[in-house]
Design a protein around this motif. Structure first.
Motif, PDB file in Angstrom:
ATOM      1  N   ALA A 160       0.828  -1.207   0.000  1.00  0.00           N
ATOM      2  CA  ALA A 160       0.000   0.000   0.000  1.00  0.00           C
ATOM      3  C   ALA A 160       0.861   1.254   0.000  1.00  0.00           C
ATOM      4  O   ALA A 160       0.594   2.211  -0.744  1.00  0.00           O
ATOM      5  CB  ALA A 160      -0.930  -0.004   1.215  1.00  0.00           C
ATOM      6  N   LYS A 161       1.904   1.268   0.814  1.00  0.00           N
ATOM      7  CA  LYS A 161       2.753   2.452   0.929  1.00  0.00           C
ATOM      8  C   LYS A 161       3.515   2.729  -0.360  1.00  0.00           C
ATOM      9  O   LYS A 161       3.695   3.885  -0.748  1.00  0.00           O
ATOM     10  CB  LYS A 161       3.733   2.279   2.084  1.00  0.00           C
ATOM     11  N   LEU A 189      17.559   1.894  -6.988  1.00  0.00           N
ATOM     12  CA  LEU A 189      17.301   3.334  -7.038  1.00  0.00           C
ATOM     13  C   LEU A 189      18.289   4.073  -6.141  1.00  0.00           C
ATOM     14  O   LEU A 189      18.833   5.120  -6.523  1.00  0.00           O
ATOM     15  CB  LEU A 189      15.867   3.635  -6.606  1.00  0.00           C
ATOM     16  N   ARG A 190      18.519   3.531  -4.953  1.00  0.00           N
ATOM     17  CA  ARG A 190      19.492   4.157  -4.052  1.00  0.00           C
ATOM     18  C   ARG A 190      20.866   4.223  -4.722  1.00  0.00           C
ATOM     19  O   ARG A 190      21.565   5.237  -4.644  1.00  0.00           O
ATOM     20  CB  ARG A 190      19.568   3.367  -2.745  1.00  0.00           C
ATOM     21  N   HIS A 191      21.237   3.141  -5.399  1.00  0.00           N
ATOM     22  CA  HIS A 191      22.518   3.119  -6.119  1.00  0.00           C
ATOM     23  C   HIS A 191      22.522   4.174  -7.224  1.00  0.00           C
ATOM     24  O   HIS A 191      23.520   4.884  -7.424  1.00  0.00           O
ATOM     25  CB  HIS A 191      22.748   1.724  -6.708  1.00  0.00           C
ATOM     26  N   ALA A 192      21.398   4.280  -7.947  1.00  0.00           N
ATOM     27  CA  ALA A 192      21.312   5.260  -9.032  1.00  0.00           C
ATOM     28  C   ALA A 192      21.431   6.684  -8.502  1.00  0.00           C
ATOM     29  O   ALA A 192      22.086   7.536  -9.112  1.00  0.00           O
ATOM     30  CB  ALA A 192      19.992   5.089  -9.787  1.00  0.00           C
ATOM     31  N   VAL A 236       9.245   7.761  -7.581  1.00  0.00           N
ATOM     32  CA  VAL A 236       9.220   8.919  -6.677  1.00  0.00           C
ATOM     33  C   VAL A 236       8.653   8.541  -5.303  1.00  0.00           C
ATOM     34  O   VAL A 236       9.265   8.861  -4.274  1.00  0.00           O
ATOM     35  CB  VAL A 236       8.454  10.100  -7.304  1.00  0.00           C
ATOM     36  N   PRO A 237       7.487   7.841  -5.220  1.00  0.00           N
ATOM     37  CA  PRO A 237       7.041   7.387  -3.894  1.00  0.00           C
ATOM     38  C   PRO A 237       8.058   6.468  -3.223  1.00  0.00           C
ATOM     39  O   PRO A 237       8.232   6.506  -2.005  1.00  0.00           O
ATOM     40  CB  PRO A 237       5.734   6.638  -4.200  1.00  0.00           C
ATOM     41  N   MET A 238       8.739   5.651  -4.024  1.00  0.00           N
ATOM     42  CA  MET A 238       9.769   4.773  -3.486  1.00  0.00           C
ATOM     43  C   MET A 238      10.907   5.594  -2.884  1.00  0.00           C
ATOM     44  O   MET A 238      11.422   5.285  -1.799  1.00  0.00           O
ATOM     45  CB  MET A 238      10.298   3.874  -4.609  1.00  0.00           C
ATOM     46  N   ASP A 243      13.691   7.723   2.050  1.00  0.00           N
ATOM     47  CA  ASP A 243      14.374   8.939   2.514  1.00  0.00           C
ATOM     48  C   ASP A 243      15.476   9.387   1.553  1.00  0.00           C
ATOM     49  O   ASP A 243      16.564   9.804   1.967  1.00  0.00           O
ATOM     50  CB  ASP A 243      14.956   8.730   3.919  1.00  0.00           C
ATOM     51  N   LEU A 244      15.180   9.294   0.257  1.00  0.00           N
ATOM     52  CA  LEU A 244      16.151   9.713  -0.753  1.00  0.00           C
ATOM     53  C   LEU A 244      15.829  11.082  -1.349  1.00  0.00           C
ATOM     54  O   LEU A 244      16.602  11.603  -2.153  1.00  0.00           O
ATOM     55  CB  LEU A 244      16.203   8.682  -1.889  1.00  0.00           C
TER      56      LEU A 244
END
Length: 444
Positions: A160-161, A189-192, A236-238, A243-244
């Motif tokens: 859901a989140k 995504l964090r790596h990117a 973007v929600p991810m 916290d990126l």
């Protein structure tokens, strides 16, 4: 405490809300599952947490945060039956045990809870909007253990989140694989982000009187090495959940300033274009953000008034008092401010005069989806345009995709517009080519 009257030691209750704590709640689930198996009935477990609660604590302090949690607990009780059990796990995460409840009934409860949480809370004299995300799992005849049903409900909550704020999801077995895949994508995504693999596209904004390009809206894009382009609606929600956004936000401002320098070098004789950036909830309410933006602008040499920060109406209405203060601090930096996706709620109309803004962008729901033919008859759209103009605000239409859209917004006397009718989001090089073709000389 719970809506059921338990005769238990005070130590098992949460001191902030009075609700049962997690360990005791797990025991209640175990007992309920045994009854469910014995009686061949069903039960449902809901787990949920509040959207952006940590930001509330940061903005207004822990005492107000605790008051909000207590108010949430009271509102939950009003949405449940007397024998339902409520618990607070940790921080802003809660659990609800519904015995004798099927999928349909549990879904109705989740919907009722979601609606109640969307109503504003009065916390120490401050109006706060919070909302929440809900995960739901149902057990028939005690097929699961207490830890299994909790784990499955957590998987539904995570699903859901990641789908956006204020959602509810019912657990399905296939979700486990999807969650693992999403966690992998989140790590990538964090790596990117850390390796600066994100890029910006720009969508032109057209002045409707002159037909000239007057601004470019910066849009973050991510092309995955294996999957190809990943939709902003997905990553973007991810990024917010991981916290990126602070890192991404800094990159966007720095890159937009570099783009401004490229434009100035390519078109030294023409008026500079505004460059607009969308701010997230976390950025707007970050007390350090105005100074960070000012520092980047000073380092780049770009004039602050060339930068336009866009904040969605939904974000501003979460906490109007704190939002007003945050906007004033940004305004002191010298940037322009705009409300994005305006028109989704009547309540925000009364705040137009209070917010120190320069423009409003009308939500594209008034343009697409077949509404264009009725736009001129829309009392809300007319009210927004007239009120905005009376306050000296620039009125911008989003989602202009066809000639009839353009004719409608011109008839409504919008000042500017953007959308695929003019141009799709363009890469930095494509923007230069677009402007070089002479579109900036007029003709919309």
């Amino acid at each position: 405490m719970t809506t059921r009257q338990w005769h238990e030691p005070h130590s098992i209750r949460d001191p902030v809300t009075g609700l049962v704590q997690r360990d005791a709640f797990v025991g209640k689930i175990t007992e309920a599952l045994e009854r469910t198996k014995r009686d061949d009935t069903a039960l449902a477990l809901l787990v949920f947490n509040l959207d952006n609660f940590s930001d509330v604590n940061d903005r207004v302090g822990q005492p107000a945060g605790d008051s909000l949690l207590a108010a949430v607990a009271e509102r939950l009780k009003g949405s449940l039956r007397p024998n339902d059990t409520i618990a607070r796990f940790v921080a802003d995460e809660f659990g609800i045990l519904l015995e004798g409840m099927t999928y349909a009934g549990a879904a109705e409860v989740a919907e009722r809870i979601g609606a109640s949480l969307n109503m504003p809370f009065d916390v120490l004299g401050r109006e706060i909007f919070i909302g929440g995300s809900i995960g739901l799992c149902v057990d028939y005849a005690g097929e699961q253990t207490s830890e299994e049903i909790l784990s499955n409900a957590d998987v539904a909550l995570y699903t859901a989140k990641t789908g956006g704020k204020g959602r509810a999801e019912i657990y399905e077995p296939g979700m486990h694989g999807a969650v693992i895949a999403r966690l992998q994508l989140e790590a990538e995504l964090r790596h990117a982000v850390e390796n600066q693999e994100l890029i910006l596209n720009y969508q032109p904004l057209i002045d409707l009187e002159s037909g000239k390009v007057v601004a470019l809206e910066a849009l973050v894009r991510w092309t995955h090495a294996d999957r190809g382009p990943v939709s902003p609606a997905e990553f973007v929600p991810m990024a917010e959940n991981a916290d990126l956004m602070k890192i991404i936000g800094r990159f966007v401002i720095e890159e937009v300033c570099r783009q401004a320098e490229r434009l100035a070098a390519a078109y030294p004789g023409r008026p500079p274009l505004d460059l607009t950036i969308n701010l997230s909830f976390k950025q707007l309410f970050d007390p350090d953000f105005p100074e960070e933006a000012a520092r980047i602008l000073r380092g780049s040499g770009v004039q602050p008034q060339r930068l336009v920060f866009e904040i969605s109406e939904e974000v501003l209405m979460k906490d109007t008092e704190t939002a007003t203060t945050a906007l004033e601090e940004l305004k002191a930096v010298g940037v322009k401010l705009a409300i994005d996706d305006f028109g989704t709620g009547y309540s925000s109309l009364i705040y137009l005069q209070r917010f120190p803004i320069d423009a409003i962008k009308i939500d594209k729901q008034f343009i697409d989806g077949g509404l264009a033919g009725r736009l001129q008859d829309s009392s809300l759209a007319r009210l927004i345009v007239e009120l905005g103009k009376s306050l000296g605000l620039r009125i911008i239409a989003e989602g202009v995709e066809r000639i009839d859209h353009l004719n409608e917004v011109k008839a409504m006397e919008f000042d500017a517009a953007q959308g695929y009718f003019f141009a799709k989001p363009l890469s930095s090089d494509e923007v230069m080519q677009f402007l070089a073709k002479g579109y900036d000389e007029g003709g919309a």
